[in-house]
Design an enzyme around this catalytic site. Structure first.
Site, PDB file in Angstrom:
ATOM      1  N   ARG A 292       0.827  -1.219   0.000  1.00  0.00           N
ATOM      2  CA  ARG A 292       0.000   0.000   0.000  1.00  0.00           C
ATOM      3  C   ARG A 292       0.851   1.254   0.000  1.00  0.00           C
ATOM      4  O   ARG A 292       0.534   2.234  -0.677  1.00  0.00           O
ATOM      5  CB  ARG A 292      -0.970  -0.042   1.193  1.00  0.00           C
ATOM      6  CG  ARG A 292      -2.081  -1.034   0.937  1.00  0.00           C
ATOM      7  CD  ARG A 292      -3.024  -1.273   2.093  1.00  0.00           C
ATOM      8  NE  ARG A 292      -4.077  -2.180   1.609  1.00  0.00           N
ATOM      9  CZ  ARG A 292      -5.127  -2.573   2.314  1.00  0.00           C
ATOM     10  NH1 ARG A 292      -5.296  -2.161   3.558  1.00  0.00           N
ATOM     11  NH2 ARG A 292      -6.027  -3.377   1.779  1.00  0.00           N
ATOM     12  N   TYR A 431      -6.176  -1.096  -7.160  1.00  0.00           N
ATOM     13  CA  TYR A 431      -5.552  -2.312  -6.611  1.00  0.00           C
ATOM     14  C   TYR A 431      -4.957  -2.100  -5.212  1.00  0.00           C
ATOM     15  O   TYR A 431      -4.905  -0.999  -4.716  1.00  0.00           O
ATOM     16  CB  TYR A 431      -4.595  -2.975  -7.592  1.00  0.00           C
ATOM     17  CG  TYR A 431      -3.369  -2.275  -8.112  1.00  0.00           C
ATOM     18  CD1 TYR A 431      -2.857  -1.106  -7.578  1.00  0.00           C
ATOM     19  CD2 TYR A 431      -2.679  -2.847  -9.191  1.00  0.00           C
ATOM     20  CE1 TYR A 431      -1.711  -0.544  -8.089  1.00  0.00           C
ATOM     21  CE2 TYR A 431      -1.527  -2.284  -9.703  1.00  0.00           C
ATOM     22  CZ  TYR A 431      -1.050  -1.128  -9.145  1.00  0.00           C
ATOM     23  OH  TYR A 431       0.087  -0.573  -9.655  1.00  0.00           O
ATOM     24  N   GLU A 432      -4.596  -3.194  -4.585  1.00  0.00           N
ATOM     25  CA  GLU A 432      -4.137  -3.183  -3.180  1.00  0.00           C
ATOM     26  C   GLU A 432      -5.207  -2.638  -2.232  1.00  0.00           C
ATOM     27  O   GLU A 432      -4.890  -2.019  -1.222  1.00  0.00           O
ATOM     28  CB  GLU A 432      -2.834  -2.391  -3.034  1.00  0.00           C
ATOM     29  CG  GLU A 432      -1.678  -2.917  -3.852  1.00  0.00           C
ATOM     30  CD  GLU A 432      -1.335  -4.376  -3.587  1.00  0.00           C
ATOM     31  OE1 GLU A 432      -1.677  -4.883  -2.500  1.00  0.00           O
ATOM     32  OE2 GLU A 432      -0.762  -5.017  -4.475  1.00  0.00           O
ATOM     33  N   GLY A 433      -6.463  -2.910  -2.541  1.00  0.00           N
ATOM     34  CA  GLY A 433      -7.571  -2.374  -1.742  1.00  0.00           C
ATOM     35  C   GLY A 433      -8.015  -1.054  -2.321  1.00  0.00           C
ATOM     36  O   GLY A 433      -7.232  -0.095  -2.337  1.00  0.00           O
TER      37      GLY A 433
END
Lengths: 577, 577
Positions: A292, A431-433
């Site tokens: 993140r 992406y990555e949440g």
């Protein structure tokens, strides 16, 4: 135009802005300057020239094999050989052991140079971090040196078609083979560099369920599944039962293969459990936190490149009249364009300061002398991580779009390069949440720790930074002061027990943006007070931020506090009536 | 998912929102419903299926010829044969003579179906309008029936490499041949459908300079240059000295060829003067006003399609828990997603109301019984045109980006179609005058007419709409009231003689956005009061707009009024220090 590594701003931010009021430079300033210079030169000369061609050529899949764009193989080999893959990795396993903040800075330049290629080391670093934290000593000895050197690369295998943000829906299975290994079967999608031709082996970290696992996220375990099973001497041996079934046709980062991975077509891929059974989610979070931070960094890297590109064009392109110029003036002289360029810079530099502050907190969490300091630093890193991920990627998208706009019609033509930045960075808020998930993480899990103590500390530091810079900010100081007050009121509202959960979720994104604006504005103000002759732009940036960005705060606060918002209006309009 | 023509919202907006407090439906409601139904069905069935393939295939150039994507030829022929090219064109030349508002609505649906193909009739209409207003009776008789039927198409040739927004820099030459014709030599870039295989002839309208022309924009004349010189019987005859030297590789609308046109390689293209010598700019503005309305409409058309696509996905895709659902809930049930969808709808429907209000004003300017009414209506249309162009295209970009975001990882995959909308619409804030140029037009030329009388009238109508809807808006009414007050204060500030020109230019974009938010919010409030059972979403949209969009107003006003902004900060940061 060619992107130039912004060494001066990076060095200043690392040493005089991010460390915080009592902080120190992450390492000797002269040594740091040498490292940054070398990394910048490498990124400019060896990587940046590949970026346009990698977008045009893209990655290609045929019969399970993935061919990366021309030049990636040589550039990645040189990247690893020069030690850039290992800057902030542990010395025990061959890393340079430098602070995370330093590795973050070198990675920013790699990402500006070619975001598509940079996604490879992002995932490898995440995999290495997860193994370092959770794997057995044997596994570490076998895999970590090669992942850290870059000889092998790593992946994160989370997503399945029915399970994107919701890992409770995962179906991939892991069955014990009786010999300490497991047999993995299932399909994963959206796997960055899941297959490629750049390294001798690929180490997949895979989330899967054991046969007796409880349902939901408490039944997920993490497995290591190498593409080639290592021989006893550590060389890659026979192929595992893993294949790449295809890659996606994407809007951007076309040089980065996004793979569908199939495990266990021929009976089961051989895997090893990492960490405890059914605790895979915790292991994965180790990877995700770093990922993140580095995703937020992508926003900054592209914003920096887009700002440079727009400014170069705006100083060159002549259209219309403006004060101070005979004949057609450079478009940078038109007030609206100048203001746009200034906003792009303020967004870029404030985002960088936020990300480097998070990296500095990660370093303090690892190295501070007392346990209490380490815990506080961990709380700070944990608080800032969702802000870095979401605020900085939103900033990247806005700045890349502004770069297209400043170019006018040329911005819509692919040859110019502005359109590629606009396309490449659009994945970062997803992406990555997704950024909404980051905001929910911030509001529901991060700000409430210890009764909001860490947010209160961030606010106190922002007030101190503002007070020190008040003279430099002049009348604009008021806007930043209002923004800090707004963050304080918004935090109190969200932490109040009388605030409904739905209301917290509804305004989470507003709150995250407010947080990023306040922190970014305060860090620019701090930089303004520290600035020497070479940083004459920092006081200007701090003023522009206060007037044009922090000024959003009252509207955000209104939205957060509004007693009139009706959740049923949103639900009905969404089609759920 | 497949886009459905939003007939109900369009019909309601045309008949009960856009006409204004004393206005009438543009035509008999039942007849209008039949026309809209037919246009919607044509757009859904004949045009929409071509959209994805046109993006993948694109237009192709070879040896001067341009091949359009598969299906364009048949679809365009059917479009013209069914009369859709001629909806609001004059009956004298074969048009249907229906109000501009009706033609705007049918064009919106064509644009949602396939923005790339829709750019062809946009330019043809602009060319027809310019000829109708400025050409001789002979030229009209020869060209207008074919341009209006769609048998031939038209182009606008303004831009040259060194002259984009700044037409003073134009170099293309026109020399009298002594027989009443002229010989045109020069190159033009970014010519939409400058060459193609969809029609028997292409009528280029070209800006060029006569030998004795004064420098700058006062020395530009407009010429008609057909691809094929018409025979005496009106059929296309021998080719003119015009060629397409190539087409651009673009971020979006790839099915729409963007041509480089070379005039006069073999001695000079034969052209005819349109209107008076050296008054070409005025003639071109006739084309540009319609083109600006239709460009704003592109923002609405893509926003509508993106909103439908996002909502369909959000109701289908199940991830995570939400109140009211067992097991995984549709993502539309997550508060942040529901709020995003509601904002997308509020932006789309308020933008449509603004554009249709501008179209209604154009109709009133042509048909109102008294000269005074016609002048007032022309002032309203002229005031709203830059707002439609800029506000609605910004809205289109935001909504298309939200559509990508709602789709998560799938949004970044081209097959989904969300990415195409995001790419296609990105040109709209750029062409036909960048959105910054629209804002400057609004602030420096439009709001000050007759001492600001027309803005004052817009504000008075907004207050009346708000008062009538106060009960439906509840506590949210306050936000819209504040926004209207903010627009009044901002207008007074910009019209004040003490405000510096640079300051007006710096905040022009803030002002235009504030104008669009106020007008859009007021029109949704008006719709809320008119809504029947079939429009139950309108009061909800009006409340959501007030809470989430009109709520931006105080921050915009702060920026407009700020006494602390320093133009020298912007200039220095732009690199002009």
């Amino acid at each position: 135009m060619s992107w130039r590594a912004p060494i001066d701003d990076i060095l200043f931010t690392l040493t005089q802005v991010a460390p915080g009021p009592d902080g120190e430079s992450p390492m000797d300033r002269d040594d740091l300057a040498i490292i940054l210079d070398e990394a910048g030169r490498f990124a400019e000369e060896r990587i940046a020239p590949l970026d346009r061609a990698s977008d045009i050529t893209g990655a290609h899949w045929q019969d399970g094999a993935v061919t990366t764009p021309p030049g990636f193989r040589e550039a990645y080999a040189d990247w690893a050989a020069a030690g850039w893959n290992a800057v902030s990795q542990p010395e025990d396993f061959g890393g340079s052991g430098l602070p995370t903040a330093v590795g973050t800075a070198t990675m920013e330049m790699m990402t500006s140079a070619c975001m598509a290629l940079s996604t490879l080391p992002v995932l490898s670093q995440g995999a290495a971090d997860a193994l370092e934290a959770h794997a057995t000593a044997e596994m570490k000895a076998l895999y970590l040196p090669k992942l850290i050197s870059g000889e092998w690369t790593g992946t994160m295998n989370l997503t399945e078609p029915q399970a994107g943000s919701d890992l409770a829906l995962l179906r991939t299975k892991a069955v014990p083979a009786g010999d300490g290994t497991f047999r993995i079967t299932g399909s994963k999608i959206f796997i960055t560099f899941g297959e490629h031709d750049l390294a001798a082996n690929i180490i997949h970290l895979v989330l899967a369920r054991l046969p007796d696992a409880p349902p939901g996220v408490k039944g997920i375990s993490l497995f290591l599944v190498p593409k080639f099973l290592p021989n006893p001497d550590g060389t890659p041996g026979r192929p595992n039962d893993v294949r790449c079934a295809g890659i996606e046709h994407k809007l951007g980062i076309k040089g980065s293969p996004t793979c569908t991975m199939v495990f266990g077509d021929a009976g089961g891929a051989i895997g090893w459990l990492v960490g405890e059974a059914n605790k895979g989610l915790a292991c994965m979070f180790t990877m995700m936190n770093k990922a993140r931070l580095l995703t937020g960094l992508q926003g900054i890297a592209i914003a920096e490149k887009a700002t440079q590109m727009a400014q170069a064009y705006a100083l060159e392109r002549r259209q219309g009249r403006a004060a101070g110029f005979d004949g057609a003036a450079p478009i940078a002289a038109h007030p609206d364009v100048a203001r746009t360029l200034a906003r792009m810079k303020a967004l870029t530099l404030s985002s960088r300061a936020i990300a480097y502050a998070a990296a500095a907190a990660i370093d303090r969490a690892a190295t501070s002398p007392t346990a209490e300091e380490r815990v506080r630093a961990e709380m700070r890193a944990s608080l800032l991580t969702p802000v870095v991920k979401a605020f900085c990627t939103d900033a990247g998208c806005e700045v890349a779009s502004s770069c297209v706009q400043v170019h006018g019609g040329m911005g819509f033509i692919e040859e110019t390069g502005a359109a590629q930045l606009f396309r490449d960075i659009r994945i970062a808020p997803i992406y990555e949440g997704t950024n909404a998930i980051q905001a929910i993480d911030l509001v529901t899990r991060k700000i409430g720790r210890e009764g909001g103590a860490e947010v209160a500390q961030v606010i106190a530091e922002a007030r101190a930074d503002l007070a020190a810079a008040a003279g430099l900010l002049g009348g604009s100081a008021r806007r930043l002061a209002e923004a800090i007050d707004a963050l304080e009121s918004a935090t109190a509202h969200l932490l109040a027990s009388t605030t409904a959960d739905t209301d917290r979720l509804l305004v989470a994104s507003n709150y995250l943006r407010l947080f990023g604006l306040v922190l970014g504005g305060a860090l620019l103000a701090r930089g303004a007070t520290q600035a020497g002759d070479a940083q004459a732009h920092w006081p200007r940036l701090a003023r522009v931020h206060a007037e044009d960005l922090a000024a959003e705060a009252p509207a955000l606060l209104n939205q957060i506090l509004s007693p009139n918002r009706r959740a049923e209006d949103y639900r009905a309009l969404a089609g759920l009536a």
